[in-house]
Design a protein around this motif. Structure first.
Motif, PDB file in Angstrom:
ATOM      1  N   ILE A 114       0.853  -1.184   0.000  1.00  0.00           N
ATOM      2  CA  ILE A 114       0.000   0.000   0.000  1.00  0.00           C
ATOM      3  C   ILE A 114       0.892   1.238   0.000  1.00  0.00           C
ATOM      4  CG2 ILE A 114      -1.891   1.216   1.126  1.00  0.00           C
ATOM      5  CD1 ILE A 114      -2.598  -1.633   0.203  1.00  0.00           C
ATOM      6  N   ASN A 115       0.841   1.976  -1.100  1.00  0.00           N
ATOM      7  CA  ASN A 115       1.622   3.205  -1.220  1.00  0.00           C
ATOM      8  C   ASN A 115       1.075   4.007  -2.404  1.00  0.00           C
ATOM      9  OD1 ASN A 115       3.623   5.207  -1.701  1.00  0.00           O
ATOM     10  ND2 ASN A 115       5.157   3.945  -0.674  1.00  0.00           N
ATOM     11  N   PRO A 116       0.509   5.188  -2.167  1.00  0.00           N
ATOM     12  CA  PRO A 116      -0.107   5.959  -3.257  1.00  0.00           C
ATOM     13  C   PRO A 116       0.893   6.488  -4.286  1.00  0.00           C
ATOM     14  CG  PRO A 116      -0.045   7.263  -1.251  1.00  0.00           C
ATOM     15  CD  PRO A 116       0.399   5.878  -0.871  1.00  0.00           C
ATOM     16  N   LYS A 117       2.187   6.403  -3.978  1.00  0.00           N
ATOM     17  CA  LYS A 117       3.192   6.975  -4.867  1.00  0.00           C
ATOM     18  C   LYS A 117       3.749   5.974  -5.875  1.00  0.00           C
ATOM     19  CE  LYS A 117       4.683  10.372  -1.398  1.00  0.00           C
ATOM     20  NZ  LYS A 117       5.823  10.879  -0.600  1.00  0.00           N
ATOM     21  N   SER A 118       3.356   4.708  -5.770  1.00  0.00           N
ATOM     22  CA  SER A 118       3.939   3.687  -6.637  1.00  0.00           C
ATOM     23  C   SER A 118       2.859   2.752  -7.170  1.00  0.00           C
ATOM     24  CB  SER A 118       4.992   2.868  -5.883  1.00  0.00           C
ATOM     25  OG  SER A 118       6.018   3.694  -5.369  1.00  0.00           O
ATOM     26  N   ALA A 119       3.034   2.331  -8.412  1.00  0.00           N
ATOM     27  CA  ALA A 119       2.120   1.356  -9.013  1.00  0.00           C
ATOM     28  C   ALA A 119       2.599  -0.069  -8.783  1.00  0.00           C
ATOM     29  CB  ALA A 119       1.990   1.613 -10.511  1.00  0.00           C
ATOM     30  N   GLU A 120       3.891  -0.214  -8.486  1.00  0.00           N
ATOM     31  CA  GLU A 120       4.474  -1.533  -8.252  1.00  0.00           C
ATOM     32  C   GLU A 120       5.581  -1.421  -7.213  1.00  0.00           C
ATOM     33  OE1 GLU A 120       7.420  -4.188 -10.800  1.00  0.00           O
ATOM     34  OE2 GLU A 120       5.378  -4.294 -11.624  1.00  0.00           O
TER      35      GLU A 120
END
Length: 311
Positions: A61-67
């Motif tokens: 879970i991290n809004p700054k990364s897609a992967e």
């Protein structure tokens, strides 16, 4: 070594509390604040879980990364398409409450808050911890920590921790389960367990105990069929009545308990308070309690491990 009391059972649990199954036996795990760097607090648990062979879904879970670390990442737990039982939270203290609110909306059963900066430092941190405690009472979600090292289930190959002692797994499934209020002590014990080749079942460090406390873990271990011996490191009981309930239940179920109780001196009590943000209490009371319920009180780490091995 471990006496059995024969007085009739006359106790009852001081208050109903939700099970810890979502924490110790999650079907799916998310890491809130997940990092692509496996050396960071948000990256290490994800790296451990990937490498240990955990058989359930993992959601960074991290809004700054897609992967992250080769896995699809999500901005929030609510955005995860499937159910999530347990979330490991590794975000700055100021953002923990919002992360847990997101978890509650998703219906998450348990969370492990690794983040520090709460009651152990006072000020705004103490207020944030009170708000987290209120959230657990309102939602029923069980929360470990904050300011803890995490949780391990060896048979399920769950390494929900960032302690370097868990690196490479190398743990043998066994009949001993350990609970420690001190993360540093819990991590050191994990190293000794590996060095001695002892079989481990469950492991947890409780940190500031905003919700899940030492007694909750003893009670869970007492009811766990995979646990024969309970090892404990206790600095202070937040609810002595609940601790008595847990010890009585363990005695009834035939579990052997070996504990180290610290904080008997004024300096030790102060150190204990700094670890768990609670008072250490009377050492004589604990001595009497342990004798009454057949708990072996170890005075050294070697004694703790030797007696646990003997049991």
């Amino acid at each position: 070594l471990m006496s059995r009391c024969t007085t009739p059972r006359s106790w009852a649990y001081s208050s109903p509390r939700a099970s810890l199954d979502a924490l110790f036996n999650p079907r799916a795990i998310a890491v809130y604040g997940a990092s692509s760097d496996p050396t960071k607090i948000g990256g290490r648990p994800l790296d451990f879980l990937k490498g240990s062979g955990y058989d359930g879904p993992l959601y960074p879970i991290n809004p700054k990364s897609a992967e992250i670390q080769g896995l699809p990442a999500f901005a929030t737990v609510s955005a995860v398409p499937g159910p999530v039982d347990m979330v490991i939270v590794a975000v700055p203290a100021a953002g923990v409450l919002a992360a847990l609110e997101d978890c509650a909306r998703k219906g998450v059963g348990g969370a492990v808050v690794l983040s520090s900066g709460f009651a152990e430092v006072g000020g705004a941190g103490a207020q944030w911890q009170q708000q987290i405690s209120a959230l657990t009472r309102r939602t029923g979600m069980r929360v470990v920590g904050p300011n803890c090292m995490g949780i391990i289930n060896v048979r399920r190959r769950i390494l929900g921790t960032f302690t370097p002692s868990a690196a490479g797994f190398g743990l043998v499934p066994g009949r001993i389960s350990l609970v420690s209020q001190s993360g540093a002590f819990g991590g050191y014990c994990l190293s000794l367990i590996r060095q001695r080749g002892l079989g481990l079942n469950l492991w947890i460090t409780t940190g500031n105990q905003c919700d899940v406390d030492f007694a909750d873990c003893v009670s869970h271990y007492a009811q766990d069929d995979g646990t024969d011996v309970i090892m404990g490191y206790v600095e202070a009981a937040t609810d002595k009545a609940r601790l008595i309930d847990a010890l009585a239940l363990a005695r009834e179920r035939g579990k052997r308990i070996v504990m180290m109780k610290v904080g008997s001196s004024e300096a030790g009590a102060h150190a204990a308070a700094s670890h768990t943000a609670s008072l250490a209490g009377s050492d004589q009371v604990y001595d009497g309690l342990f004798k009454q319920y057949g708990v072996y009180r170890a005075r050294t780490i070697d004694e703790l491990f030797d007696i646990a091995y003997a049991c």
